[in-house]
Write a protein that holds these residues in place. Structure first.
Motif, PDB file in Angstrom:
ATOM      1  N   PRO A   1      -5.820  -7.079  -6.568  1.00 22.12           N
ATOM      2  CA  PRO A   1      -4.605  -7.849  -6.878  1.00 22.12           C
ATOM      3  C   PRO A   1      -4.450  -8.151  -8.362  1.00 22.12           C
ATOM      4  CG  PRO A   1      -6.210  -9.201  -5.713  1.00 22.12           C
ATOM      5  CD  PRO A   1      -6.694  -7.802  -5.639  1.00 22.12           C
ATOM      6  N   LEU A   2      -5.559  -8.291  -9.092  1.00 25.24           N
ATOM      7  CA  LEU A   2      -5.462  -8.514 -10.535  1.00 25.24           C
ATOM      8  C   LEU A   2      -4.899  -7.279 -11.244  1.00 25.24           C
ATOM      9  CD1 LEU A   2      -8.872 -10.335 -11.178  1.00 25.24           C
ATOM     10  CD2 LEU A   2      -6.592 -11.357 -10.917  1.00 25.24           C
ATOM     11  N   LEU A   3      -5.291  -6.099 -10.791  1.00 28.59           N
ATOM     12  CA  LEU A   3      -4.756  -4.867 -11.379  1.00 28.59           C
ATOM     13  C   LEU A   3      -3.254  -4.759 -11.129  1.00 28.59           C
ATOM     14  CD1 LEU A   3      -7.542  -2.276 -10.440  1.00 28.59           C
ATOM     15  CD2 LEU A   3      -7.105  -3.325 -12.674  1.00 28.59           C
TER      16      LEU A   3
ATOM     17  N   HIS B   1       8.986  -0.912  -3.251  1.00 29.74           N
ATOM     18  CA  HIS B   1       7.857  -1.672  -3.785  1.00 29.74           C
ATOM     19  C   HIS B   1       7.317  -2.652  -2.743  1.00 29.74           C
ATOM     20  CE1 HIS B   1       7.475  -0.751  -8.174  1.00 29.74           C
ATOM     21  NE2 HIS B   1       8.642  -0.188  -7.946  1.00 29.74           N
ATOM     22  N   MET B   2       8.210  -3.329  -2.030  1.00 25.93           N
ATOM     23  CA  MET B   2       7.761  -4.262  -0.994  1.00 25.93           C
ATOM     24  C   MET B   2       7.021  -3.526   0.123  1.00 25.93           C
ATOM     25  SD  MET B   2      11.128  -6.727  -0.696  1.00 25.93           S
ATOM     26  CE  MET B   2      10.474  -7.528   0.771  1.00 25.93           C
ATOM     27  N   ALA B   3       7.517  -2.347   0.496  1.00 22.10           N
ATOM     28  CA  ALA B   3       6.876  -1.583   1.564  1.00 22.10           C
ATOM     29  C   ALA B   3       5.494  -1.110   1.157  1.00 22.10           C
ATOM     30  CB  ALA B   3       7.769  -0.395   1.939  1.00 22.10           C
ATOM     31  N   VAL B   4       5.367  -0.606  -0.069  1.00 26.26           N
ATOM     32  CA  VAL B   4       4.072  -0.116  -0.534  1.00 26.26           C
ATOM     33  C   VAL B   4       3.073  -1.268  -0.636  1.00 26.26           C
ATOM     34  CG1 VAL B   4       2.876   0.870  -2.527  1.00 26.26           C
ATOM     35  CG2 VAL B   4       4.984   1.905  -1.704  1.00 26.26           C
ATOM     36  N   LEU B   5       3.544  -2.422  -1.060  1.00 30.72           N
ATOM     37  CA  LEU B   5       2.649  -3.571  -1.168  1.00 30.72           C
ATOM     38  C   LEU B   5       2.227  -4.089   0.206  1.00 30.72           C
ATOM     39  CD1 LEU B   5       4.390  -5.670  -3.991  1.00 30.72           C
ATOM     40  CD2 LEU B   5       2.223  -4.448  -4.167  1.00 30.72           C
TER      41      LEU B   5
ATOM     42  N   ASP C   1      -5.663 -12.043   7.949  1.00 31.79           N
ATOM     43  CA  ASP C   1      -6.719 -11.448   7.141  1.00 31.79           C
ATOM     44  C   ASP C   1      -6.066 -11.016   5.839  1.00 31.79           C
ATOM     45  OD1 ASP C   1      -5.432  -8.920   7.699  1.00 31.79           O
ATOM     46  OD2 ASP C   1      -6.519  -8.864   9.591  1.00 31.79           O
ATOM     47  N   GLU C   2      -6.805 -10.330   4.974  1.00 33.01           N
ATOM     48  CA  GLU C   2      -6.224  -9.984   3.679  1.00 33.01           C
ATOM     49  C   GLU C   2      -5.085  -8.978   3.796  1.00 33.01           C
ATOM     50  OE1 GLU C   2      -8.689  -6.722   1.370  1.00 33.01           O
ATOM     51  OE2 GLU C   2     -10.016  -8.347   1.985  1.00 33.01           O
ATOM     52  N   VAL C   3      -5.092  -8.145   4.841  1.00 30.27           N
ATOM     53  CA  VAL C   3      -4.026  -7.167   5.035  1.00 30.27           C
ATOM     54  C   VAL C   3      -2.752  -7.843   5.538  1.00 30.27           C
ATOM     55  CG1 VAL C   3      -3.335  -5.116   6.331  1.00 30.27           C
ATOM     56  CG2 VAL C   3      -5.651  -5.292   5.425  1.00 30.27           C
TER      57      VAL C   3
ATOM     58  N   VAL D   1       3.784 -11.465  -6.688  1.00 28.23           N
ATOM     59  CA  VAL D   1       2.990 -12.693  -6.714  1.00 28.23           C
ATOM     60  C   VAL D   1       2.607 -13.102  -5.296  1.00 28.23           C
ATOM     61  CG1 VAL D   1       2.986 -15.131  -7.350  1.00 28.23           C
ATOM     62  CG2 VAL D   1       4.018 -13.455  -8.884  1.00 28.23           C
ATOM     63  N   GLY D   2       3.571 -12.995  -4.362  1.00 24.39           N
ATOM     64  CA  GLY D   2       3.295 -13.346  -2.981  1.00 24.39           C
ATOM     65  C   GLY D   2       2.252 -12.455  -2.348  1.00 24.39           C
ATOM     66  N   TYR D   3       2.301 -11.145  -2.661  1.00 27.41           N
ATOM     67  CA  TYR D   3       1.296 -10.241  -2.111  1.00 27.41           C
ATOM     68  C   TYR D   3      -0.102 -10.619  -2.593  1.00 27.41           C
ATOM     69  CZ  TYR D   3      -1.595  -6.137  -1.404  1.00 27.41           C
ATOM     70  OH  TYR D   3      -2.633  -5.304  -1.053  1.00 27.41           O
ATOM     71  N   ALA D   4      -0.239 -10.858  -3.887  1.00 29.75           N
ATOM     72  CA  ALA D   4      -1.556 -11.188  -4.438  1.00 29.75           C
ATOM     73  C   ALA D   4      -2.093 -12.482  -3.829  1.00 29.75           C
ATOM     74  CB  ALA D   4      -1.468 -11.304  -5.962  1.00 29.75           C
ATOM     75  N   LEU D   5      -1.242 -13.506  -3.753  1.00 22.88           N
ATOM     76  CA  LEU D   5      -1.691 -14.779  -3.182  1.00 22.88           C
ATOM     77  C   LEU D   5      -1.990 -14.637  -1.694  1.00 22.88           C
ATOM     78  CD1 LEU D   5       0.707 -17.342  -4.922  1.00 22.88           C
ATOM     79  CD2 LEU D   5      -1.723 -16.974  -5.369  1.00 22.88           C
ATOM     80  N   GLY D   6      -1.107 -13.943  -0.971  1.00 27.82           N
ATOM     81  CA  GLY D   6      -1.311 -13.777   0.456  1.00 27.82           C
ATOM     82  C   GLY D   6      -2.569 -13.000   0.773  1.00 27.82           C
ATOM     83  N   LYS D   7      -2.855 -11.983  -0.021  1.00 24.63           N
ATOM     84  CA  LYS D   7      -4.057 -11.173   0.195  1.00 24.63           C
ATOM     85  C   LYS D   7      -5.314 -12.003  -0.032  1.00 24.63           C
ATOM     86  CE  LYS D   7      -6.320  -6.939  -1.435  1.00 24.63           C
ATOM     87  NZ  LYS D   7      -7.612  -7.583  -1.695  1.00 24.63           N
TER      88      LYS D   7
END
Length: 254
Positions: A37-39, A161-165, A192-194, A233-239
């Motif tokens: 997620p940092l990358l 982008h949303m789909a790939v994330l 879980d993280e996914v 941002v939501g993907y990184a936090l949610g993961k």
């Protein structure tokens, strides 16, 4: 002749409850799942000014590196759907010393490491995501207020982008089983993280839409800059949250 008693799940013909997904039991997987997620956020931050200046070309040019990062993440860190839906079983077998040459023993057999076992499923998941999830998300964006007669490329690229994330990792670990996806839509899967990444992507994009109609006259308010920002941002936090403090919990209580 009396038949053997069947379990309620078997009698109903239903699938067993899904288990939270864990990263594969390798040092690389345990490390990269936290770096990933940092990358993604670093790549997004690096292109943010260009995104504000001209969204569509930047979304298009950044889609390939983002997809590459997601493919690398699922191939290195997650159990593919054909191998197992529970990395805990993989962890037990690895701990017992059941290692295969070029592979790791999984719950449903052997999870092949390498091209056939992880990379090919990762690219197939990417293809399914592009063909199915992207158009569906684009339609949902329009239903929720995206421009219907203009900015078609912007909307489609934001959906991609949303789909790939959010969708690609879920396709990789759960496949296209209808029951699993019904549970995902109904918020019944264990976090879980996914799954946390998918929920974070959707919620982040939804919250990102809040500044769009406000009369602030800022360049970054143009469609779909704030939506894509919220999704990342939501993907990184949610993961991260889904893989740690909320892991194994359910969004809705049955």
């Amino acid at each position: 002749m009396a038949s053997a008693p069947s379990t309620p799940a078997a009698a109903a013909g239903s699938n067993p409850p899904a288990s939270p997904i864990e990263p594969l039991p390798t040092d690389l997987a345990r490390s990269y799942t936290h770096v990933h997620p940092l990358l993604l956020l670093s790549l997004f931050a690096w292109r943010f000014d260009a995104l504000v200046a001209d969204p569509a070309p930047v979304l298009l040019s950044s889609l390939l590196p983002v997809a590459a990062l997601q493919v690398a993440y699922v191939a290195l860190c997650l159990p593919p759907t054909s191998g197992s839906s529970s990395a805990a079983a993989i962890r037990r077998k690895v701990g017992a010393g059941e290692k295969k040459k070029g592979g790791v023993a999984g719950a449903g057999g052997k999870v092949e490491r390498g091209w056939n076992g992880t990379v090919v499923p990762a690219f197939l998941s990417l293809l399914l995501t592009a063909l199915a999830a992207t158009p569906l998300l684009a339609a949902l964006l329009v239903l929720f207020g995206a421009p219907a007669t203009t900015h078609h490329a912007h909307t489609l690229l934001a959906a991609a982008h949303m789909a790939v994330l959010g969708a690609l990792p879920l396709v990789y670990v759960h496949g296209v089983r209808g029951e699993t996806w019904r549970q995902a839509v109904a918020l019944l899967l264990p976090v879980d993280e996914v799954y946390g990444g998918l929920i974070g992507t959707v919620v982040g994009a939804w919250l990102g839409a809040v500044p769009v109609p406000l009369d602030w006259d800022r360049e970054w308010q143009q469609w779909p800059v704030t939506i894509v920002t919220g999704a990342y941002v939501g993907y990184a936090l949610g993961k991260v949250v889904g893989g740690t403090v909320l892991r194994g919990k359910k969004v809705l209580f049955e």
